[in-house]
Design an enzyme around this catalytic site. Structure first.
Site, PDB file in Angstrom:
ATOM      1  N   SER A  76       1.055  -1.141  -0.130  1.00  0.00           N
ATOM      2  CA  SER A  76       0.357   0.152   0.128  1.00  0.00           C
ATOM      3  C   SER A  76       0.834   1.420  -0.353  1.00  0.00           C
ATOM      4  CB  SER A  76      -1.095   0.124   1.210  1.00  0.00           C
ATOM      5  OG  SER A  76      -0.769  -0.294   2.311  1.00  0.00           O
ATOM      6  N   HIS A 127      -2.770  -2.971  -6.624  1.00  0.00           N
ATOM      7  CA  HIS A 127      -2.577  -2.036  -5.021  1.00  0.00           C
ATOM      8  C   HIS A 127      -4.250  -2.220  -5.549  1.00  0.00           C
ATOM      9  CE1 HIS A 127      -2.927   1.086  -2.133  1.00  0.00           C
ATOM     10  NE2 HIS A 127      -3.185  -0.022  -1.396  1.00  0.00           N
ATOM     11  N   GLU A 165      -5.535   0.622  -8.544  1.00  0.00           N
ATOM     12  CA  GLU A 165      -3.931   1.038  -8.575  1.00  0.00           C
ATOM     13  C   GLU A 165      -2.500   0.090  -9.072  1.00  0.00           C
ATOM     14  OE1 GLU A 165      -2.596   5.002  -6.014  1.00  0.00           O
ATOM     15  OE2 GLU A 165      -2.388   3.706  -5.266  1.00  0.00           O
ATOM     16  N   ASN A 188      -3.055   6.193  -1.220  1.00  0.00           N
ATOM     17  CA  ASN A 188      -2.566   6.262   1.090  1.00  0.00           C
ATOM     18  C   ASN A 188      -1.642   8.230   1.007  1.00  0.00           C
ATOM     19  OD1 ASN A 188      -3.975   4.619   1.950  1.00  0.00           O
ATOM     20  ND2 ASN A 188      -2.415   2.823   0.832  1.00  0.00           N
TER      21      ASN A 188
HETATM   22  C1  LIG Z   1      -4.703   1.043   3.435  1.00  0.00           C
HETATM   23  C2  LIG Z   1      -4.631   0.828   1.364  1.00  0.00           C
HETATM   24  O1  LIG Z   1      -3.880   0.637   1.275  1.00  0.00           O
HETATM   25  C3  LIG Z   1      -6.119   1.321   0.258  1.00  0.00           C
HETATM   26  C4  LIG Z   1      -7.508   1.097   1.505  1.00  0.00           C
HETATM   27  O2  LIG Z   1      -7.812  -0.398   1.290  1.00  0.00           O
HETATM   28  S1  LIG Z   1      -7.906   2.039   1.893  1.00  0.00           S
HETATM   29  C5  LIG Z   1      -9.738   1.619   2.287  1.00  0.00           C
HETATM   30  C6  LIG Z   1     -10.768   2.067   1.483  1.00  0.00           C
HETATM   31  N1  LIG Z   1     -12.035   1.007   1.725  1.00  0.00           N
HETATM   32  C7  LIG Z   1     -12.620   2.147   1.982  1.00  0.00           C
HETATM   33  O3  LIG Z   1     -12.633   3.401   2.185  1.00  0.00           O
HETATM   34  C8  LIG Z   1     -14.150   1.572   2.461  1.00  0.00           C
HETATM   35  C9  LIG Z   1     -15.006   2.251   3.673  1.00  0.00           C
HETATM   36  N2  LIG Z   1     -16.001   1.416   3.238  1.00  0.00           N
HETATM   37  C10 LIG Z   1     -17.219   1.145   2.475  1.00  0.00           C
HETATM   38  O4  LIG Z   1     -16.963   1.667   0.790  1.00  0.00           O
HETATM   39  C11 LIG Z   1     -18.747   0.415   3.355  1.00  0.00           C
HETATM   40  O5  LIG Z   1     -18.890   0.786   4.439  1.00  0.00           O
HETATM   41  C12 LIG Z   1     -18.350  -1.102   2.662  1.00  0.00           C
HETATM   42  C13 LIG Z   1     -18.341  -1.576   1.266  1.00  0.00           C
HETATM   43  C14 LIG Z   1     -17.724  -1.345   3.441  1.00  0.00           C
HETATM   44  C15 LIG Z   1     -20.130  -1.306   3.866  1.00  0.00           C
HETATM   45  O6  LIG Z   1     -20.800  -0.827   3.054  1.00  0.00           O
HETATM   46  P1  LIG Z   1     -22.095  -0.551   3.959  1.00  0.00           P
HETATM   47  O7  LIG Z   1     -23.490   0.301   2.582  1.00  0.00           O
HETATM   48  O8  LIG Z   1     -21.687  -0.001   5.276  1.00  0.00           O
HETATM   49  O9  LIG Z   1     -22.209  -2.485   4.103  1.00  0.00           O
HETATM   50  P2  LIG Z   1     -22.788  -3.712   3.654  1.00  0.00           P
HETATM   51  O10 LIG Z   1     -24.671  -2.848   3.384  1.00  0.00           O
HETATM   52  O11 LIG Z   1     -23.345  -4.696   4.823  1.00  0.00           O
HETATM   53  O12 LIG Z   1     -22.595  -4.056   2.315  1.00  0.00           O
HETATM   54  C16 LIG Z   1     -22.438  -3.596   0.770  1.00  0.00           C
HETATM   55  C17 LIG Z   1     -22.121  -5.031   0.069  1.00  0.00           C
HETATM   56  O13 LIG Z   1     -20.906  -5.252   0.757  1.00  0.00           O
HETATM   57  C18 LIG Z   1     -20.521  -5.901   0.590  1.00  0.00           C
HETATM   58  N3  LIG Z   1     -19.570  -6.240   1.643  1.00  0.00           N
HETATM   59  C19 LIG Z   1     -19.337  -5.648   2.913  1.00  0.00           C
HETATM   60  N4  LIG Z   1     -18.512  -5.753   3.703  1.00  0.00           N
HETATM   61  C20 LIG Z   1     -17.765  -6.987   2.827  1.00  0.00           C
HETATM   62  C21 LIG Z   1     -16.281  -7.796   3.227  1.00  0.00           C
HETATM   63  N5  LIG Z   1     -15.689  -7.114   3.985  1.00  0.00           N
HETATM   64  N6  LIG Z   1     -15.596  -8.605   2.345  1.00  0.00           N
HETATM   65  C22 LIG Z   1     -16.942  -8.352   0.958  1.00  0.00           C
HETATM   66  N7  LIG Z   1     -17.826  -8.194   1.110  1.00  0.00           N
HETATM   67  C23 LIG Z   1     -18.527  -6.616   1.778  1.00  0.00           C
HETATM   68  C24 LIG Z   1     -21.760  -6.380   1.331  1.00  0.00           C
HETATM   69  O14 LIG Z   1     -21.454  -7.752   1.355  1.00  0.00           O
HETATM   70  C25 LIG Z   1     -22.751  -6.289   0.261  1.00  0.00           C
HETATM   71  O15 LIG Z   1     -23.166  -6.833  -0.519  1.00  0.00           O
HETATM   72  P3  LIG Z   1     -24.059  -6.769  -1.548  1.00  0.00           P
HETATM   73  O16 LIG Z   1     -24.094  -5.412  -2.147  1.00  0.00           O
HETATM   74  O17 LIG Z   1     -23.647  -7.302  -2.664  1.00  0.00           O
HETATM   75  O18 LIG Z   1     -24.981  -7.577  -0.825  1.00  0.00           O
HETATM   76  N1  LIG Z   2      -5.351  -3.869   4.625  1.00  0.00           N
HETATM   77  C1  LIG Z   2      -6.037  -2.417   3.513  1.00  0.00           C
HETATM   78  O1  LIG Z   2      -7.012  -1.858   3.938  1.00  0.00           O
HETATM   79  C2  LIG Z   2      -4.809  -2.994   2.300  1.00  0.00           C
HETATM   80  C3  LIG Z   2      -4.017  -3.430   2.932  1.00  0.00           C
HETATM   81  N2  LIG Z   2      -2.337  -2.991   1.733  1.00  0.00           N
HETATM   82  C4  LIG Z   2      -1.574  -4.249   1.695  1.00  0.00           C
HETATM   83  O2  LIG Z   2      -1.894  -5.195   1.933  1.00  0.00           O
HETATM   84  C5  LIG Z   2      -0.627  -5.955   2.346  1.00  0.00           C
HETATM   85  C6  LIG Z   2      -1.493  -7.167   3.543  1.00  0.00           C
HETATM   86  O3  LIG Z   2      -2.201  -6.504   3.896  1.00  0.00           O
HETATM   87  P1  LIG Z   2      -3.602  -7.187   4.768  1.00  0.00           P
HETATM   88  O4  LIG Z   2      -4.142  -8.235   4.366  1.00  0.00           O
HETATM   89  O5  LIG Z   2      -4.434  -5.845   5.484  1.00  0.00           O
HETATM   90  O6  LIG Z   2      -2.544  -7.895   6.127  1.00  0.00           O
HETATM   91  P2  LIG Z   2      -2.676  -8.370   7.110  1.00  0.00           P
HETATM   92  O7  LIG Z   2      -2.395  -8.534   8.303  1.00  0.00           O
HETATM   93  O8  LIG Z   2      -4.456  -9.371   7.188  1.00  0.00           O
HETATM   94  O9  LIG Z   2      -2.499 -10.444   6.559  1.00  0.00           O
HETATM   95  C7  LIG Z   2      -0.795  -9.851   6.202  1.00  0.00           C
HETATM   96  C8  LIG Z   2      -1.066 -11.817   6.081  1.00  0.00           C
HETATM   97  O10 LIG Z   2       0.139 -11.930   5.498  1.00  0.00           O
HETATM   98  C9  LIG Z   2       1.252 -13.524   5.964  1.00  0.00           C
HETATM   99  N3  LIG Z   2       2.139 -13.263   5.773  1.00  0.00           N
HETATM  100  C10 LIG Z   2       3.523 -12.553   6.879  1.00  0.00           C
HETATM  101  N4  LIG Z   2       4.386 -12.700   6.367  1.00  0.00           N
HETATM  102  C11 LIG Z   2       4.809 -13.590   5.458  1.00  0.00           C
HETATM  103  C12 LIG Z   2       5.615 -14.134   4.919  1.00  0.00           C
HETATM  104  N5  LIG Z   2       6.646 -14.041   4.870  1.00  0.00           N
HETATM  105  N6  LIG Z   2       4.801 -15.530   3.834  1.00  0.00           N
HETATM  106  C13 LIG Z   2       3.497 -15.342   3.756  1.00  0.00           C
HETATM  107  N7  LIG Z   2       2.603 -14.928   4.417  1.00  0.00           N
HETATM  108  C14 LIG Z   2       2.927 -14.041   5.032  1.00  0.00           C
HETATM  109  C15 LIG Z   2       0.641 -12.315   7.760  1.00  0.00           C
HETATM  110  O11 LIG Z   2       0.935 -13.876   8.319  1.00  0.00           O
HETATM  111  P3  LIG Z   2       1.202 -13.856   9.965  1.00  0.00           P
HETATM  112  O12 LIG Z   2      -0.323 -13.524  11.064  1.00  0.00           O
HETATM  113  O13 LIG Z   2       1.659 -15.015  10.572  1.00  0.00           O
HETATM  114  O14 LIG Z   2       1.700 -12.873  10.160  1.00  0.00           O
HETATM  115  C16 LIG Z   2      -1.106 -12.823   7.938  1.00  0.00           C
HETATM  116  O15 LIG Z   2      -1.697 -13.567   6.981  1.00  0.00           O
HETATM  117  C17 LIG Z   2       0.238  -5.217   2.945  1.00  0.00           C
HETATM  118  O16 LIG Z   2       1.253  -4.220   1.982  1.00  0.00           O
HETATM  119  C18 LIG Z   2      -0.603  -4.360   2.997  1.00  0.00           C
HETATM  120  O17 LIG Z   2       0.030  -2.769   3.781  1.00  0.00           O
HETATM  121  C19 LIG Z   2      -3.419  -3.404   0.905  1.00  0.00           C
HETATM  122  C20 LIG Z   2      -4.798  -2.145   0.272  1.00  0.00           C
HETATM  123  C21 LIG Z   2      -5.248  -2.046   1.669  1.00  0.00           C
END
Ligand SMILES: CC(=O)CC(=O)SCCNC(=O)CCNC(=O)[C@H](O)C(C)(C)COP(=O)(O)OP(=O)(O)OC[C@H]1O[C@@H](n2cnc3c(N)ncnc32)[C@H](O)[C@@H]1OP(=O)(O)O
Ligand SMILES: NC(=O)C1=CN([C@@H]2O[C@H](COP(=O)(O)OP(=O)(O)OC[C@H]3O[C@@H](n4cnc5c(N)ncnc54)[C@H](OP(=O)(O)O)[C@@H]3O)[C@@H](O)[C@H]2O)C=CC1
Length: 285
Positions: A119, A140, A152, A190
């Protein structure tokens, strides 16, 4: 060569979601993690998601079974020898990722594309751990993967157009929308999202408002689907901290310094939804 078989490394929240969407789109998928129990947990999440879709009438039961039949578990990285694409989604740590990519470079045939779901970490640096930097790329996905449309796609310095196009096509085949960005810390997503989340944590830390009030302001005032503190818990506070550290170090600007409260929570093991406690408390089931 076209892509038929995919290995997803890391069966956590992202890896299991990526494996799910790949299997749903017809790819043969190996879901790999360090231990069988982690893979089982990831597969359990996939089964739960697919069953919910069947219950809602959005997926036929036979499609669920067909999707599950395309998923195989793996705890031996050498299984990567038989795939066309690897998508790495292990934890956000450069040492772990470079070690994995160096090993994958040894294990996989020369045509295999090595993608990272990082990420924030530089793709160019991950690619430098291999002898095929032209075949290393950032893919991504967003969380939750089955729901969010964006992928991405990040080119490293050496990534070829051919590899970029193949990965773009692959993302489209998953019913996602690929967006191309260059290799800078935090990419686009991010670079913009995480400072907002970090600022929300500072707002809590400085006592400007309660966590509920901060989330309500952003939900009701800005139409965000989740408030920033709920979203931080959803992403994982460890991941949020790693990303802020990458932005801080990589861009060299103190405006990206992680909030001390974020550090404190991560040190305490309060990692958000996945650990049962972050800014809020969760039922771990
Ligand atoms: C950190 C990084 O590197 C990058 C990132 O990912 S940053 C994070 C980006 N994501 C966001 O910003 C998410 C923000 N949140 C949302 O968009 C919404 O809250 C949400 C989609 C998670 C849930 O939506 P909601 O309307 O509150 O919930 P809900 O009505 O229960 O769910 C909507 C749909 O999503 C599905 N869903 C919700 N959570 C889910 C999950 N964890 N896994 C799979 N499906 C999921 C539901 O099954 C439902 O599907 P259908 O439309 O097919 O029925
Ligand atoms: N969380 C988010 O919203 C997002 C995360 N990402 C990126 O995705 C990646 C995973 O994040 P996320 O799924 O949230 O993290 P989690 O902690 O949910 O999962 C990571 C998994 O990888 C395993 N792991 C660690 N080291 C190794 C290894 N050497 N070989 C194989 N598996 C390993 C971990 O095992 P153990 O439990 O033993 O450590 C764990 O099961 C990160 O790079 C994160 O930045 C990208 C987009 C969104």
């Amino acid at each position: 060569m076209s892509i038929h078989k995919v290995m997803v490394i890391g069966a956590g929240q992202m890896g299991s979601g990526i494996a799910q969407v790949c299997a749903m789109s017809g790819y043969e998928v190996l879901l790999h993690d360090l231990k069988e129990e982690y893979v089982e947990k990831g597969l359990g999440t996939i089964i739960k998601n697919l069953s919910r879709q069947v219950e809602k009438g959005k997926m036929a039961a036979r499609d669920k079974e067909a999707t599950l039949s395309r998923l195989t578990s793996s705890t031996d990285l050498k299984n990567a020898a038989g795939v066309d694409l690897v998508i790495e989604a292990a934890i956000e740590n450069m040492e772990i990722k470079t070690k994995l990519f160096a090993e994958l470079d040894e294990i996989t045939p020369k045509h295999v594309i090595l993608a990272s779901n990082t990420s924030s970490l530089p793709i160019t640096e991950i690619a430098a751990a291999t002898r095929r930097p032209e075949k290393v790329i950032g893919m991504h996905f967003m969380n939750p993967v089955p729901v969010m449309k964006l992928v991405e796609i990040i080119r490293g310095l050496a990534t070829t157009d051919e590899v970029y196009k193949k990965v773009e096509k692959m993302a489209e085949s998953l019913n996602k929308v690929p967006v191309e960005v260059n290799d800078f810390p935090g990419f686009v997503s991010n670079r913009i999202l995480m400072p907002m989340i970090n600022e929300a944590i500072y707002t809590l830390y400085e006592g400007v408002a309660t966590k509920e009030a901060i989330d309500d302001v952003m939900k009701l005032g800005m139409n965000h689907p989740m408030g920033p503190l709920t979203l931080a818990d959803f992403i994982g506070l460890d991941t949020c901290l790693y990303i802020m550290e990458t932005l801080h170090q990589g861009l060299g600007d103190d405006k990206y310094r992680p909030c001390p409260l974020l550090r404190k929570y991560v040190k305490a093991g309060w990692l958000g939804k996945k650990s049962g406690r972050g800014f809020y408390e969760y039922n771990k089931s």
